[in-house]
Design an enzyme around this catalytic site. Sequence first.
Site, PDB file in Angstrom:
ATOM      1  N   TYR A 112      -5.719   4.809  -7.626  1.00  0.00           N
ATOM      2  CA  TYR A 112      -5.866   4.740  -6.168  1.00  0.00           C
ATOM      3  C   TYR A 112      -7.249   4.236  -5.805  1.00  0.00           C
ATOM      4  CZ  TYR A 112      -5.597   6.229  -1.251  1.00  0.00           C
ATOM      5  OH  TYR A 112      -5.583   6.267   0.120  1.00  0.00           O
TER       6      TYR A 112
ATOM      7  N   TYR B 237       0.854  -1.187   0.000  1.00  0.00           N
ATOM      8  CA  TYR B 237       0.000   0.000   0.000  1.00  0.00           C
ATOM      9  C   TYR B 237       0.891   1.238   0.000  1.00  0.00           C
ATOM     10  CZ  TYR B 237      -4.265   2.629   1.198  1.00  0.00           C
ATOM     11  OH  TYR B 237      -5.337   3.478   1.191  1.00  0.00           O
TER      12      TYR B 237
END
Lengths: 387, 135
Positions: A337, A287
């Site tokens: 994203y 991440y």
Amino acid sequence: MKHPMNSAAAICGLGVTAMGRVYRDAEDLAAEAVYLAIEDAGLKKSDVDGLLINAGVSNAVSIPLHVTLGMQELNVLTFMQGYGSSAGQMIQYAAMAVANGLANYIVCVFADDPLQEGQRTGAAYVGAGRRSAMGSLYPLYGFAGALPMYALAAQRHMDLYGTTQEHFAEIAIGQRKWAAMNPAATKREPLDLAGYNASPWVVQPFHVLDCCLVSNGGVAVIVTTAERARDLKQPPVYLRGFAQAHGHDAGRSDKDAAIHTPAARSAPKALAMADAKLADVTQCQIYDCYTYTVIATLEDYGFCKKGEGGPFVADGKLGPGGALPTNTGGGELSSYYMWGMTPIAEAVIQGRGQGGQRQAKNELILVSGNGGVLNYHSTLALSPRAA
Amino acid sequence: MPEARPWLPEPDSSNRPYFEGAQHGKLRLQQCSDCKDWMFPVRKRCQTCGSTHLQWADACGRGTVYSHALLRREYHPRHAGRLPLVMAQVDLDEGVRVNSNLVDVDPAKVEVGMKVVVTFEHSPTGEAIAVFKPA
């Protein structure tokens, strides 16, 4: 003895919508992602009997999605929220549910629509509705949204360990190289150090290019038992291990929250379930809301000592041809994203061996999800082979 | 010149002691009457022992820079003409970590571990805002 959840479940379907400036509402993007995942898996809609829903910053997808989808006989249905750790969490709960017979095929879906025509890119993330006097102090000081808090975390790492701007640049540049090989990535043009340095400051030490994209889109993943997954259209991607770790209160000084994140507790538990060692990991999907998040997570996962993440990444080992291929789709910095679904979607593509030009060794893929300001963490260990 | 507008909405009963303290040059935090733990921002219940017996008390105003960064884009009237604004998380001696700004300091000389002390800045309409300067 093998952990009962090691390889009990697998990911059998993946649906990814168009990403970026797709001016459609999040619920419709979620619905499309679900249909794409069902088709990808070779299933019928009526096979799906579980739905786990997570919404992003626009918070515009919830339980009524099942009505939109015409799903009227579900055995599992809930909305979940653990911020950036949610996607990994959904897959964990789905795996436990299918392994225990609560449902057969559970769709985990995330969608978001923070980009609105005529608004600044980051507008949705700066935060609206600060009504109290106390809450209104934060923008006075420059603290709007999560970005400044990550910038301060990165600066602490720089002060304590000598981490440099070039180390952060290495993350952004390396991932852009991967993105160039990903047709679905938003930013594919080449990036070098001069280009990174020319990117405007937001909150120093972060340039714009230290920050993830803002994207509209939807991603859905279908989880089923390992047995069922073997008979479907796509190669199964087995869930070998998983874990979570959460905590930290940014308002208390008893934790070094900018440096020591819950990732350090999460990864060892996930690897233990997978009966694997860190050295067995062949690629990572980390991440990467900000460049620093990658360095902090790799350190906490144990790939290098705390504080050595900068030099660790400096030789290009995360990029194409490197020793530890990481964020092979370009990550949140360069592809799109979708919170924790960005690393998971790429892990599924890699786990199936469908990465094309960017395919990396996929024997064991470590996937992280990170939410809040390094507060909430999920880890998945995925593999094309069952244990 | 447009008329100056307040930077903050009116305090409410939950946070009025904080802002009244600031007007008097005091940094106030809530403290648990039972376990003596300090907390910020406003809580209804002690995070440590669960007690609802919280009272506002003056903090000593001293702390240590946990981390810092430079605001490079302005988006509030207070930022105008002040970039780069030094942002900081300050670990107060009471064990609370607060977000604020550092003033009266060369931005290039700020570092983790720097000792700082609270001071107050006033908005055009007279609101007092807690910031920190080198001790």
